[in-house]
Design a protein around this motif. Structure first.
Motif, PDB file in Angstrom:
ATOM      1  N   UNK A  56     -10.042   2.903   9.100  1.00  0.00           N
ATOM      2  CA  UNK A  56      -9.168   1.979   8.375  1.00  0.00           C
ATOM      3  C   UNK A  56      -7.792   2.614   8.135  1.00  0.00           C
ATOM      4  N   UNK A  57      -6.814   1.785   7.787  1.00  0.00           N
ATOM      5  CA  UNK A  57      -5.472   2.287   7.507  1.00  0.00           C
ATOM      6  C   UNK A  57      -5.082   1.939   6.070  1.00  0.00           C
ATOM      7  N   UNK A  58      -4.151   2.734   5.535  1.00  0.00           N
ATOM      8  CA  UNK A  58      -3.604   2.456   4.209  1.00  0.00           C
ATOM      9  C   UNK A  58      -2.103   2.717   4.277  1.00  0.00           C
ATOM     10  N   UNK A  59      -1.350   2.047   3.418  1.00  0.00           N
ATOM     11  CA  UNK A  59       0.099   2.199   3.450  1.00  0.00           C
ATOM     12  C   UNK A  59       0.538   3.246   2.437  1.00  0.00           C
ATOM     13  N   UNK A  60       1.415   4.160   2.884  1.00  0.00           N
ATOM     14  CA  UNK A  60       1.925   5.210   2.007  1.00  0.00           C
ATOM     15  C   UNK A  60       3.432   5.357   2.209  1.00  0.00           C
ATOM     16  N   UNK A  61       4.073   5.984   1.244  1.00  0.00           N
ATOM     17  CA  UNK A  61       5.475   6.402   1.363  1.00  0.00           C
ATOM     18  C   UNK A  61       5.498   7.925   1.368  1.00  0.00           C
ATOM     19  N   UNK A  62       6.394   8.492   2.147  1.00  0.00           N
ATOM     20  CA  UNK A  62       6.496   9.948   2.265  1.00  0.00           C
ATOM     21  C   UNK A  62       7.934  10.362   1.952  1.00  0.00           C
ATOM     22  N   UNK A  63       8.079  11.330   1.057  1.00  0.00           N
ATOM     23  CA  UNK A  63       9.401  11.878   0.723  1.00  0.00           C
ATOM     24  C   UNK A  63       9.545  13.238   1.411  1.00  0.00           C
ATOM     25  N   UNK A 126      14.838  11.945   1.410  1.00  0.00           N
ATOM     26  CA  UNK A 126      14.673  10.808   2.318  1.00  0.00           C
ATOM     27  C   UNK A 126      13.245  10.268   2.198  1.00  0.00           C
ATOM     28  N   UNK A 127      13.073   8.967   2.478  1.00  0.00           N
ATOM     29  CA  UNK A 127      11.761   8.337   2.335  1.00  0.00           C
ATOM     30  C   UNK A 127      11.482   7.435   3.533  1.00  0.00           C
ATOM     31  N   UNK A 128      10.249   7.500   4.040  1.00  0.00           N
ATOM     32  CA  UNK A 128       9.768   6.540   5.033  1.00  0.00           C
ATOM     33  C   UNK A 128       8.449   5.962   4.527  1.00  0.00           C
ATOM     34  N   UNK A 129       8.165   4.727   4.924  1.00  0.00           N
ATOM     35  CA  UNK A 129       6.878   4.107   4.619  1.00  0.00           C
ATOM     36  C   UNK A 129       6.189   3.762   5.924  1.00  0.00           C
ATOM     37  N   UNK A 130       4.852   3.818   5.945  1.00  0.00           N
ATOM     38  CA  UNK A 130       4.094   3.563   7.163  1.00  0.00           C
ATOM     39  C   UNK A 130       2.622   3.340   6.819  1.00  0.00           C
ATOM     40  N   UNK A 131       1.868   2.955   7.853  1.00  0.00           N
ATOM     41  CA  UNK A 131       0.417   2.742   7.732  1.00  0.00           C
ATOM     42  C   UNK A 131      -0.314   3.823   8.527  1.00  0.00           C
ATOM     43  N   UNK A 132      -0.631   4.982   7.932  1.00  0.00           N
ATOM     44  CA  UNK A 132      -1.386   6.004   8.660  1.00  0.00           C
ATOM     45  C   UNK A 132      -2.884   5.703   8.644  1.00  0.00           C
ATOM     46  N   UNK A 133      -3.589   6.368   9.534  1.00  0.00           N
ATOM     47  CA  UNK A 133      -5.042   6.238   9.603  1.00  0.00           C
ATOM     48  C   UNK A 133      -5.696   6.977   8.446  1.00  0.00           C
ATOM     49  N   UNK A 134      -6.761   6.391   7.913  1.00  0.00           N
ATOM     50  CA  UNK A 134      -7.540   7.054   6.858  1.00  0.00           C
ATOM     51  C   UNK A 134      -8.696   7.813   7.504  1.00  0.00           C
ATOM     52  N   UNK A 135      -8.351   8.761   8.363  1.00  0.00           N
ATOM     53  CA  UNK A 135      -9.385   9.534   9.049  1.00  0.00           C
ATOM     54  C   UNK A 135     -10.108  10.427   8.052  1.00  0.00           C
ATOM     55  N   UNK A 136     -11.299  10.894   8.448  1.00  0.00           N
ATOM     56  CA  UNK A 136     -12.082  11.761   7.574  1.00  0.00           C
ATOM     57  C   UNK A 136     -11.404  13.131   7.457  1.00  0.00           C
ATOM     58  N   UNK A 165       4.120  12.410  -1.448  1.00  0.00           N
ATOM     59  CA  UNK A 165       3.735  11.131  -0.879  1.00  0.00           C
ATOM     60  C   UNK A 165       3.243  10.223  -2.015  1.00  0.00           C
ATOM     61  N   UNK A 166       3.136   8.929  -1.719  1.00  0.00           N
ATOM     62  CA  UNK A 166       2.670   7.988  -2.726  1.00  0.00           C
ATOM     63  C   UNK A 166       1.923   6.844  -2.058  1.00  0.00           C
ATOM     64  N   UNK A 167       0.798   6.415  -2.631  1.00  0.00           N
ATOM     65  CA  UNK A 167       0.195   5.162  -2.168  1.00  0.00           C
ATOM     66  C   UNK A 167       1.099   4.008  -2.587  1.00  0.00           C
ATOM     67  N   UNK A 168       1.225   2.997  -1.751  1.00  0.00           N
ATOM     68  CA  UNK A 168       2.111   1.871  -2.038  1.00  0.00           C
ATOM     69  C   UNK A 168       1.418   0.570  -1.671  1.00  0.00           C
ATOM     70  N   UNK A 169       1.961  -0.535  -2.123  1.00  0.00           N
ATOM     71  CA  UNK A 169       1.389  -1.842  -1.809  1.00  0.00           C
ATOM     72  C   UNK A 169       1.707  -2.218  -0.363  1.00  0.00           C
ATOM     73  N   UNK A 170       0.971  -3.165   0.162  1.00  0.00           N
ATOM     74  CA  UNK A 170       1.156  -3.590   1.553  1.00  0.00           C
ATOM     75  C   UNK A 170       2.505  -4.257   1.770  1.00  0.00           C
ATOM     76  N   UNK A 171       3.130  -4.746   0.699  1.00  0.00           N
ATOM     77  CA  UNK A 171       4.429  -5.428   0.821  1.00  0.00           C
ATOM     78  C   UNK A 171       5.601  -4.499   0.556  1.00  0.00           C
TER      79      UNK A 171
END
Length: 464
Positions: A56-63, A126-136, A165-171
């Motif tokens: 599965x994937x989850x959306x995060x922001x990375x500083x 600087x900040x980017x947001x993306x949907x990385x994989x939730x690998x084990x 980094x931070x968990x963020x909403x899908x929007x």
């Protein structure tokens, strides 16, 4: 932030050698592309293919921070570049650690940056947001949460460091959820009147049309140049260094560097602080009189030609978000050997070595001063009592001396005859430049795109 191998431990050097030796040869590399964005990654044909669809994937922001002088700007480029871009290196780190699928490129993981920085410009936040994989997680990683900071920094060069980094909403959007951006420009106060520069900077605060204080790029087809500045402050850091803090809700192309160029002209005395108000007066006569002759400010609806300041001293310091949008977090630190302490130690080591270089350069200057005389000081006019018309002529040639007008970063524009900004040649009006590009390069670009997409040109309407 270049690699300082002299300060590395034996274990760190061995780990680095093993990492380099693990890279496959160029003949074994594979170019991964998508229709909209091409990213080149190196993969080993011997390794088992990682199935991203099973995770599965989850959306995060990375500083993260980076040294701009080491890269060809932040944004990924489709064509070859003299230096790698920051996004290219950062994306490859995500791909190498199996957090994103390299086959799908930037678009495949919803990659979005907060703000673009050009070649030579650095960033500390600087900040980017993306949907990385939730690998084990692996055995070395925490079981409750992936250690994004240490995972990425392990494969990134020292010139790019992930800070949090931070968990963020899908929007969430790294770009559009940003409430303000804060830039810092570092400069030497030598031969500058900081008080006059601050008077000019004060005029930037508020919402204005900045078309005369940015680079006009018809390819972007921008028609709205209104931007809001929240802070414009000049502060001394030491006897030899000052910083200009500029914070706003959004910025135009090269806006900070154009503003600094004008502030330098004001600081030397070549321009009055009211030049800022005049350049911001793009469409109507203002009731505010000019401080030079008490007359209404001139309308400047076309940008005068002038050179922007150097990019090296510019840094994107911070991208601000609502606390409800992001909650920055780092890896769980386990003491002196923890990830946070290691990251701080790395950056402090780089800073310490840079300080040594600064001290050495200062002594080189002192050695030269023992044998070479200091050039006569002409700026700032407010301190020397000079003006363009009263600068003494050279004794031998009987001509006016060449002036070195500061552009930041130790660079100067040398000129024997200074022309006031408002008397210089002006560029085309924005609407004229935009239309010329649209019916020229713009139409040809659209035609090439339609041909690539298989649309017959007879069916293509350029106005659609």
């Amino acid at each position: 932030m270049s690699p300082e191998y002299q300060s590395w431990t034996k274990e760190q050097l061995i780990a680095r050698l093993n990492e380099l030796e693990s890279y496959p040869q160029a003949s074994a590399s594979t170019k991964k592309t998508t229709s909209s964005t091409k990213i080149t990654t190196v993969t080993s044909p011997q390794k088992k293919t990682f199935d991203f669809t099973s995770h599965p994937r989850r959306k995060i922001a990375v500083k993260f921070c980076y040294s701009g002088w080491e890269y060809n700007g932040l944004a990924f480029q489709n064509g070859p570049t003299p230096l790698p871009t920051v996004e290219e290196v950062l994306f490859n780190a995500f791909a190498k650690t199996r957090l994103v699928d390299p086959d799908k490129g930037l678009d495949g993981c919803g990659w979005e940056r907060c703000g673009r920085t050009d070649r030579g410009v650095s960033a500390a936040g600087q900040v980017v947001s993306l949907w990385p994989s939730m690998r084990q997680p692996s055995r070395e990683e925490t079981r409750s949460e992936l250690r994004y900071v240490s995972i990425l920094n392990r494969v990134l060069p020292p010139t790019i460091r992930v800070l949090a980094w931070s968990p963020i909403s899908s929007t969430f959007s790294a770009r559009f959820n940003c409430q303000s951006r804060h830039y810092k420009y570092f400069f030497s106060p030598q031969e500058l009147d900081l008080g006059l520069m601050q008077q000019a900077a004060d005029r930037l605060v508020g919402e204005h049309d900045f078309r005369n204080l940015c680079k006009l790029d018809p390819a972007k087809q921008i028609t709205n140049f209104n931007r809001r500045v929240l802070l414009a402050k000049i502060s001394p850091i030491s006897d030899h260094l000052c910083v200009f803090d500029l914070r706003g809700t959004a910025f135009l192309y090269h806006q900070v560097r154009h503003i600094m160029a004008i502030l330098f002209l004001v600081g030397t005395g070549l321009e009055h602080p009211s030049i800022v108000s005049t350049l911001l007066n793009v469409g109507k006569e203002t009731n505010s009189p000019s401080e030079l002759d008490n007359s209404p400010l001139e309308i400047v609806d076309r940008k005068p030609e002038y050179q922007m300041a150097d990019g090296l001293p510019l840094m994107l310091w911070d991208c601000a978000y609502s606390d409800s949008d992001v909650q920055w977090q780092t890896d769980i630190d386990t003491g002196e050997s923890g990830t946070g302490s290691e990251l701080y130690h790395q950056l402090h080591s780089i800073y310490a070595r840079s300080s040594i270089h600064t001290a050495l350069d200062a002594h080189f200057l002192s050695a030269a001063a023992q044998l070479h005389s200091h050039p006569p000081q002409r700026f700032p006019f407010s301190h020397t009592g000079l003006a363009l018309s009263t600068i003494p002529v050279l004794l031998k040639s009987k001509e006016r001396p060449v002036l070195s007008v500061p552009l930041g970063g130790g660079t100067f524009k040398r000129t024997a005859k200074y022309i006031p900004v408002l008397l210089r040649k002006r560029l085309d009006h924005v609407e004229v430049a935009n239309e010329r590009w649209r019916v020229g390069k713009g139409e040809r670009r659209e035609e090439r795109k339609n041909v690539a997409d298989g649309i017959p040109q007879t069916e293509y309407d350029g106005d659609e």
